[in-house]
Write a protein that holds these residues in place. Structure first.
Motif, short mmCIF file in Angstrom:
data_model
loop_
_atom_site.label_atom_id
_atom_site.label_comp_id
_atom_site.label_asym_id
_atom_site.label_seq_id
_atom_site.Cartn_x
_atom_site.Cartn_y
_atom_site.Cartn_z
N GLY A 98 34.54 43.62 34.98
CA GLY A 98 35.18 42.95 35.90
C GLY A 98 35.81 43.99 37.13
N ALA A 101 32.71 45.40 38.94
CA ALA A 101 32.02 44.32 39.85
C ALA A 101 32.31 44.45 41.33
N THR A 102 33.61 44.86 41.57
CA THR A 102 34.22 44.74 42.94
C THR A 102 33.45 45.84 43.90
N LEU A 150 28.62 32.27 30.72
CA LEU A 150 28.99 32.79 31.94
C LEU A 150 30.28 32.30 32.31
N ILE A 151 30.64 31.05 31.86
CA ILE A 151 31.81 30.52 32.15
C ILE A 151 33.21 31.23 31.18
N MET A 153 33.07 34.25 30.13
CA MET A 153 32.98 35.63 30.60
C MET A 153 33.84 35.40 32.07
N SER A 154 33.72 34.72 32.89
CA SER A 154 34.24 34.66 34.12
C SER A 154 35.78 34.39 34.02
N ASN A 155 35.81 33.39 33.14
CA ASN A 155 37.44 32.94 32.65
C ASN A 155 38.11 34.14 32.11
N GLN A 157 37.50 37.65 32.57
CA GLN A 157 37.63 38.28 33.45
C GLN A 157 38.78 37.95 34.33
N SER A 158 38.81 36.83 34.94
CA SER A 158 39.79 36.37 35.77
C SER A 158 41.22 36.09 35.22
#
Length: 185
Positions: A98, A101-102, A150-151, A153-155, A157-158
Motif C-alpha cells: 500500500g 503503490a502511492t 482484491l476486495i 486486500m484493498s480493505n 490496506q485502506s
C-alpha cells in the motif's frame, strides 16, 4: 548479510511503512543508526537497489508465513493474513504494498517489477486460499475468488490508512467484519 546491511534494510522498511518511499533519504536511515550516509550508499548505491531489497525481504517473509499456514484450514489461514495486518496496525505502520503503490509511477522499472511481483504473489496466494476455503466450506462468498481477494486486500490496506486518521479501532472494525462475513457458517 552484514549486520549494518540488516539494520539499513530494517530502518528502510520502517520508513517506507511510516513515511513512504519517496519521503525519506539516506540521511534518515544513517542518522538513527549512527552511521555515515556513505555506509548506506556502499550497500545500496541507488535508492531503487534499497527498495528492491526491502521488497525481496517482504516476499521472502510472506512466503515463509504461507508455508507455515499451509496445514491450517483456509479460514485460519485468512485469519493469519489479517493478523499480519493487525501487527502493522499495532505498530502504526501501513502495509508495504500500500505504501509503495502511492509512489509506483516514480520507481525504476526494476523496482516497479518487484512491487508487481509482490502484489501478484499475495493476491495469487489469497485467491487460492479463498477458492480452497470455499470448496472445503470454511469460507463463504459470492463471485470469483480473485475479485474477492482484491476486495480483501484493498480493505486491509485502506483500513491501515484509516487507522492513521481515525485510530486503531478503525482497523479492528474492518478486519473483524471481513472475517465474520467470510467465515461465518
Amino acid at each position: 548479510m552484514s549486520e549494518t546491511k540488516d539494520k539499513i534494510l530494517s530502518m528502510a522498511d520502517r520508513l517506507v511503512r511510516t513515511k513512504g518511499f519517496n519521503a525519506f533519504s539516506y540521511k534518515d536511515i544513517a542518522a538513527p543508526l549512527d552511521i555515515k550516509n556513505a555506509a548506506v550508499h556502499y550497500h545500496f548505491p541507488a535508492k531503487s537497489d534499497l527498495g528492491v531489497e526491502v521488497i525481496d525481504q517482504e516476499i521472502e517473509k510472506f512466503s515463509a508465513f504461507t508455508v507455515k499456514w499451509k496445514q491450517l484450514p483456509e479460514n485460519e489461514q485468512l485469519a493469519k493474513l489479517v493478523d499480519v495486518f493487525r501487527k502493522h496496525n499495532n505498530q502504526g505502520n501501513i502495509c508495504l504494498m500500500g505504501s509503495l503503490a502511492t509512489d509506483f509511477e516514480t520507481f525504476s522499472p526494476a523496482m516497479q517489477a518487484k512491487v508487481q511481483e509482490m502484489a501478484d504473489g499475495i493476491v495469487s496466494w489469497l485467491t487460492n486460499c479463498l477458492e480452497q476455503g470455499r470448496k472445503n466450506k470454511y469460507i463463504h462468498f459470492k463471485g470469483p475468488a480473485q475479485a474477492r481477494a482484491l476486495i480483501i486486500m484493498s480493505n486491509l490496506q485502506s483500513s491501515l490508512l484509516l487507522s492513521r486518521v481515525m485510530g486503531p479501532a478503525a482497523f479492528r472494525s474492518i478486519a473483524d467484519q471481513l472475517l465474520e462475513d467470510l467465515c461465518q457458517k
